[in-house]
Each structure stands twice: as structure tokens, then as C-alpha cells.
Design a protein around this motif. Structure first.
Motif, PDB file in Angstrom:
ATOM      1  N   ALA A   8       0.772  -1.154   0.077  1.00  0.00           N
ATOM      2  CA  ALA A   8       0.109   0.035   0.026  1.00  0.00           C
ATOM      3  C   ALA A   8       0.951   1.158  -0.171  1.00  0.00           C
ATOM      4  CB  ALA A   8      -1.196  -0.127   1.161  1.00  0.00           C
ATOM      5  N   THR A   9       1.999   1.332  -0.039  1.00  0.00           N
ATOM      6  CA  THR A   9       2.909   2.428   0.371  1.00  0.00           C
ATOM      7  C   THR A   9       3.227   2.838  -0.887  1.00  0.00           C
ATOM      8  OG1 THR A   9       5.148   1.175   0.198  1.00  0.00           O
ATOM      9  CG2 THR A   9       4.138   1.475   2.423  1.00  0.00           C
ATOM     10  N   ARG A  10       3.049   1.996  -1.990  1.00  0.00           N
ATOM     11  CA  ARG A  10       3.250   2.641  -3.527  1.00  0.00           C
ATOM     12  C   ARG A  10       4.526   3.090  -3.609  1.00  0.00           C
ATOM     13  NH1 ARG A  10      -2.501   5.338  -4.081  1.00  0.00           N
ATOM     14  NH2 ARG A  10      -3.608   3.467  -4.593  1.00  0.00           N
ATOM     15  N   ASN A  11       5.785   2.210  -3.090  1.00  0.00           N
ATOM     16  CA  ASN A  11       6.830   2.428  -3.216  1.00  0.00           C
ATOM     17  C   ASN A  11       7.400   1.356  -4.335  1.00  0.00           C
ATOM     18  OD1 ASN A  11       9.767   2.540  -3.229  1.00  0.00           O
ATOM     19  ND2 ASN A  11       9.827   3.319  -1.164  1.00  0.00           N
ATOM     20  N   PHE A  12       7.947   1.940  -5.424  1.00  0.00           N
ATOM     21  CA  PHE A  12       8.590   0.890  -6.390  1.00  0.00           C
ATOM     22  C   PHE A  12       9.343  -0.031  -6.128  1.00  0.00           C
ATOM     23  CE2 PHE A  12       5.902   3.750  -9.245  1.00  0.00           C
ATOM     24  CZ  PHE A  12       5.206   2.685  -9.926  1.00  0.00           C
ATOM     25  N   SER A  13      10.314   0.706  -5.154  1.00  0.00           N
ATOM     26  CA  SER A  13      11.219  -0.543  -4.671  1.00  0.00           C
ATOM     27  C   SER A  13      10.854  -1.783  -3.800  1.00  0.00           C
ATOM     28  CB  SER A  13      12.293   0.117  -3.684  1.00  0.00           C
ATOM     29  OG  SER A  13      11.743   0.561  -2.648  1.00  0.00           O
ATOM     30  N   THR A  83      21.370   0.734  -4.126  1.00  0.00           N
ATOM     31  CA  THR A  83      20.478   1.829  -4.597  1.00  0.00           C
ATOM     32  C   THR A  83      19.676   1.234  -5.696  1.00  0.00           C
ATOM     33  OG1 THR A  83      22.055   2.497  -6.273  1.00  0.00           O
ATOM     34  CG2 THR A  83      22.442   3.426  -3.951  1.00  0.00           C
ATOM     35  N   ASN A  84      18.514   2.095  -5.741  1.00  0.00           N
ATOM     36  CA  ASN A  84      17.554   1.685  -6.645  1.00  0.00           C
ATOM     37  C   ASN A  84      18.401   1.719  -8.272  1.00  0.00           C
ATOM     38  OD1 ASN A  84      15.378   1.156  -5.022  1.00  0.00           O
ATOM     39  ND2 ASN A  84      14.829   3.508  -5.251  1.00  0.00           N
ATOM     40  N   TYR A  85      19.052   2.764  -8.275  1.00  0.00           N
ATOM     41  CA  TYR A  85      19.732   2.758  -9.807  1.00  0.00           C
ATOM     42  C   TYR A  85      20.553   1.631 -10.194  1.00  0.00           C
ATOM     43  CZ  TYR A  85      18.227   7.642 -10.604  1.00  0.00           C
ATOM     44  OH  TYR A  85      17.763   8.805 -10.613  1.00  0.00           O
ATOM     45  N   MET A  86      21.442   1.285  -8.982  1.00  0.00           N
ATOM     46  CA  MET A  86      22.555  -0.045  -9.220  1.00  0.00           C
ATOM     47  C   MET A  86      21.576  -1.233  -9.391  1.00  0.00           C
ATOM     48  SD  MET A  86      25.482   0.800  -9.461  1.00  0.00           S
ATOM     49  CE  MET A  86      26.248  -0.664  -9.006  1.00  0.00           C
ATOM     50  N   ARG A  87      20.452  -1.404  -8.850  1.00  0.00           N
ATOM     51  CA  ARG A  87      19.679  -2.374  -8.781  1.00  0.00           C
ATOM     52  C   ARG A  87      18.853  -2.629 -10.273  1.00  0.00           C
ATOM     53  NH1 ARG A  87      17.396  -5.219  -3.587  1.00  0.00           N
ATOM     54  NH2 ARG A  87      18.916  -4.512  -1.912  1.00  0.00           N
ATOM     55  N   CYS A 122      10.942  -1.545 -12.269  1.00  0.00           N
ATOM     56  CA  CYS A 122      10.312  -1.257 -11.183  1.00  0.00           C
ATOM     57  C   CYS A 122      11.432  -0.418 -10.183  1.00  0.00           C
ATOM     58  CB  CYS A 122       9.745  -2.316 -10.133  1.00  0.00           C
ATOM     59  SG  CYS A 122       8.174  -2.946 -10.403  1.00  0.00           S
ATOM     60  N   TYR A 123      12.628  -0.907 -10.309  1.00  0.00           N
ATOM     61  CA  TYR A 123      13.889  -0.211  -9.462  1.00  0.00           C
ATOM     62  C   TYR A 123      13.925   1.021 -10.218  1.00  0.00           C
ATOM     63  CZ  TYR A 123      14.594  -3.855  -6.207  1.00  0.00           C
ATOM     64  OH  TYR A 123      14.532  -4.808  -5.328  1.00  0.00           O
ATOM     65  N   ALA A 124      13.889   1.085 -11.690  1.00  0.00           N
ATOM     66  CA  ALA A 124      14.197   2.290 -12.338  1.00  0.00           C
ATOM     67  C   ALA A 124      13.325   3.428 -12.037  1.00  0.00           C
ATOM     68  CB  ALA A 124      14.389   2.001 -14.103  1.00  0.00           C
ATOM     69  N   LEU A 125      11.722   3.040 -11.900  1.00  0.00           N
ATOM     70  CA  LEU A 125      10.922   3.978 -11.746  1.00  0.00           C
ATOM     71  C   LEU A 125      10.945   4.474 -10.140  1.00  0.00           C
ATOM     72  CD1 LEU A 125       7.443   2.047 -13.123  1.00  0.00           C
ATOM     73  CD2 LEU A 125       8.687   4.216 -13.762  1.00  0.00           C
ATOM     74  N   ALA A 126      11.453   3.701  -9.333  1.00  0.00           N
ATOM     75  CA  ALA A 126      11.671   4.028  -7.898  1.00  0.00           C
ATOM     76  C   ALA A 126      12.780   5.048  -8.042  1.00  0.00           C
ATOM     77  CB  ALA A 126      11.983   2.880  -7.119  1.00  0.00           C
ATOM     78  N   ALA A 127      13.792   4.784  -8.681  1.00  0.00           N
ATOM     79  CA  ALA A 127      15.064   5.896  -8.693  1.00  0.00           C
ATOM     80  C   ALA A 127      14.418   7.119  -9.560  1.00  0.00           C
ATOM     81  CB  ALA A 127      16.093   5.092  -9.605  1.00  0.00           C
ATOM     82  N   GLN A 131      12.227   7.832  -4.893  1.00  0.00           N
ATOM     83  CA  GLN A 131      11.843   7.050  -4.064  1.00  0.00           C
ATOM     84  C   GLN A 131      13.062   6.476  -3.378  1.00  0.00           C
ATOM     85  OE1 GLN A 131       8.844   4.389  -5.683  1.00  0.00           O
ATOM     86  NE2 GLN A 131       7.100   5.721  -5.293  1.00  0.00           N
ATOM     87  N   ALA A 132      13.238   6.404  -1.863  1.00  0.00           N
ATOM     88  CA  ALA A 132      14.411   5.771  -1.196  1.00  0.00           C
ATOM     89  C   ALA A 132      13.907   4.263  -1.310  1.00  0.00           C
ATOM     90  CB  ALA A 132      14.351   6.477   0.243  1.00  0.00           C
ATOM     91  N   PHE A 133      15.196   3.847  -1.387  1.00  0.00           N
ATOM     92  CA  PHE A 133      15.086   2.056  -1.139  1.00  0.00           C
ATOM     93  C   PHE A 133      14.496   1.917  -0.056  1.00  0.00           C
ATOM     94  CE2 PHE A 133      16.590  -2.111   0.019  1.00  0.00           C
ATOM     95  CZ  PHE A 133      15.985  -2.658  -1.259  1.00  0.00           C
ATOM     96  N   VAL A 134      13.478   1.022  -0.022  1.00  0.00           N
ATOM     97  CA  VAL A 134      12.744   0.426   1.184  1.00  0.00           C
ATOM     98  C   VAL A 134      12.829  -1.227   1.031  1.00  0.00           C
ATOM     99  CG1 VAL A 134      10.720   0.297   2.658  1.00  0.00           C
ATOM    100  CG2 VAL A 134      11.251   2.667   1.445  1.00  0.00           C
TER     101      VAL A 134
END
Length: 149
Positions: A8-13, A83-87, A122-127, A131-134
Motif C-alpha cells: 500500500a505504500t506505493r513504493n516501487f522498490s 541503491t535503486n539505480y544500481m539494482r 520497477c527499480y528504475a521507476l523508484a529511482a 523514492q528511497a530504497f525500502v
């Protein structure tokens, strides 16, 4: 926080982390399934896909780095993918390698390639959204490793 609350947080990570676990399962299962063929290139890509499944396991479940006896070099390499970019980059590279298995002929290794691509997306969208990695607490993210040690 329950799994429902995490989604529900809608965090793409978070989405990426769970898609990563699904990708790991698919890489493992279909890597084994495609080993039993007579085409050498498919066998090579099956072994590579199997190796990717174990790398993904350590990337997505950080608790395993504390539990499993691994070398410091391996630990440092896995920790660089934090990080989201590295992932996103790591999953993009893994997806490209798995898609290269289609050079000889189409196999079921396409499926892990698709899911690795979705995970990277998903990780690219979070980055890109900032959005911080969670890390999911269910998978050994924030706070779980400290409770065990």
C-alpha cells in the motif's frame, strides 16, 4: 508492517524486491529445466541463469549475508547493489544476458528475462521518482537483521 501495508505504500522498490524474488524462483526453476537439452549454448545460458538466481537471493534478502558464510569480496560486491539505480542496472544486465539465450532458439528462458526486465523497470521507476530504497521487513529488511544478531 504487514505485507499488505508494504504494498500500500506505493513504493516501487518494494514491488521490485518482490518481483526480484519471483525472478529468482523462475531463474532457478527454468535454469534447471533447460539444462536437460542437447544444445550447448542453451546449457551455458541455463547455468548462467542458475547463477543469477543465487545472486538475486543475496541481493534481495540481505539477512543471508549475515547468516551464510561468504567471502568479504562477495559481500562487498553484493552491498554495492544497494541503491535503486544500481539494482535497476543489475537487473537490466541480467535480463539482457538471459534474452541472449534466444540466439540459438526460443526457450522458456524468455520468462525469467521478462520478469528480470519488469524488476529492473520497477527499480528504475523508484529511482526516477526519487523514492528511497525500502527493504521489505518480510524479506529481512530494516530492523530484522539487528534483531537476530
Amino acid at each position: 508492517m504487514t505485507l499488505k501495508d508494504e504494498f500500500a505504500t506505493r513504493n516501487f522498490s518494494i514491488y521490485g524486491q518482490w518481483l526480484g524474488i519471483l525472478s529468482m524462483i523462475l531463474c532457478f526453476a527454468l535454469g534447471i529445466a533447460n539444462i536437460f537439452t542437447f544444445r550447448v549454448i542453451i546449457i551455458v545460458f541455463s547455468v548462467i541463469t542458475l547463477c543469477f538466481s543465487f545472486v538475486i537471493l543475496f541481493v534481495e534478502v540481505p539477512l543471508l549475508l549475515r547468516i551464510c558464510p561468504t567471502s568479504s569480496g562477495f559481500d562487498n560486491a553484493i552491498r554495492k547493489v544497494s541503491t535503486n539505480y544500481m539494482r535497476a542496472a543489475a537487473y537490466g544486465i541480467m535480463a539482457a544476458v538471459v534474452f541472449l539465450s534466444n540466439i540459438d532458439r526460443a526457450t522458456s528462458l524468455i520468462v525469467p528475462g521478462i520478469f528480470l526486465s519488469l524488476t529492473g523497470l520497477c527499480y528504475a521507476l523508484a529511482a526516477l521518482k526519487g523514492q528511497a530504497f525500502v527493504g521489505s521487513k518480510t524479506l529481512g529488511g530494516a530492523g530484522v537483521a539487528q534483531m537476530i544478531v
